[in-house]
Enzyme design. Sequence first.
Site, PDB file in Angstrom:
ATOM      1  CD1 TRP A 101      45.851 -49.430  -2.149  1.00 22.06           C
ATOM      2  CD2 TRP A 101      46.005 -48.801  -0.016  1.00 22.06           C
ATOM      3  NE1 TRP A 101      46.928 -50.072  -1.605  1.00 22.06           N
ATOM      4  CE2 TRP A 101      47.055 -49.711  -0.301  1.00 22.06           C
ATOM      5  CE3 TRP A 101      45.906 -48.267   1.271  1.00 22.06           C
ATOM      6  CZ2 TRP A 101      47.985 -50.101   0.656  1.00 22.06           C
ATOM      7  CZ3 TRP A 101      46.828 -48.660   2.232  1.00 22.06           C
ATOM      8  CH2 TRP A 101      47.861 -49.567   1.921  1.00 22.06           C
ATOM      9  CG  ASP A 168      44.460 -42.688  -4.056  1.00 26.32           C
ATOM     10  OD1 ASP A 168      45.516 -42.377  -4.644  1.00 26.32           O
ATOM     11  OD2 ASP A 168      44.417 -43.512  -3.122  1.00 26.32           O
ATOM     12  CE  LYS A 192      51.298 -47.611  -4.520  1.00 23.44           C
ATOM     13  NZ  LYS A 192      52.034 -48.870  -4.403  1.00 23.44           N
TER      14      LYS A 192
END
Length: 356
Positions: A101, A168, A192
């Site tokens: 990611w 992030d 999440k």
Amino acid sequence: MKMHNFCAGPCILPQSVFEKASQAVKDFDSSGLSILEISHRSNVFQQILKETRDLIKELTGLNNDYEVLLLQGGASLQFTMVPFNLAKNDESPLYLDTGRWANNAFLEAEKICKPLIVASSKDKNYNYIPKDYEISENASYFHCTSNNTIYGTQMKSFPKTKVPLISDMSSDILSRKLDYSQFDLIYAGAQKNIGAAGVTVVIVRKEILEKNLERNIPSYLDYRVQIAKDSCFNTSPVFSIYTAYLNLLWLKEQGGIEAMDKRNKKKAETLYAEIDKNDLFEGVAVKEDRSDMNVTFTLKEVSLKEKFAEICEEAGVVALKGHRTVGGYRASLYNALELESVEVLVGCMKRLNEIA
């Protein structure tokens, strides 16, 4: 049978949140309407929106220098929004490459500006966090991914920079004690640790948006427009925001981030202790960079894979399969997961060792 869900996302949520959210689907606040059909412009939803943002600021300890946005598009859209809003033509943004990611964020930025990777752990399949790198004062910003869900690594500290620090935090936001004021922009997909998929939290220091850019930013992608529209530029994901609101209330009732920090460390320590002493298993991430949210490990004897799966199934342990790029297993220990579930998993690992 009680199920012990170690899914990497969508995340496990508290039972009380499921119950309240399901009731709201049938009848929201005794209004005779479902939460799924109320207007995002209605006073009742606007109050939920406000309280959700207020809870995020309260839990993170941030003041009014910051704005909280509740958007859509997941962290993936933020890979584009961040450089659109913050990258300047003459100053390359810097990216720390710690996993899939993090790398995707860099690749999306390449379509907009000229980012540079300051360090990468790709050489060892991202099983560690790079530490020896410099951040130029001439960069637009520095971007990092705080926790790498796939590889089971986590940044335990963050560099001090003179440029905006962007992170992030999709998979570990609100899970541990941090000085959130060190960041200029934080973004996180809700699925999440915050709530249901469909909403993305963006926390941004307002002053970093005041600098003029030569770039013409599409309206939806402009943080300033989203702030002006109060996160309602288009129809808001009402149910996802309401679920996040319920989960944030639960988090506050549990004692906030400080309580979650202790709880999550205990869960991670319990599982890592078994991985390290059980001859059949081996951890993936280097010890100093092990994630408290996503524990990655492998089974040394492949021939025992089916037996371990059978033991886990009998115990109600689900969603343990590791990502295809790493293999093995991944146990996600998000806020709502109870220590009991970790102890059940540890019991499965011990049982395999006994019969092997």
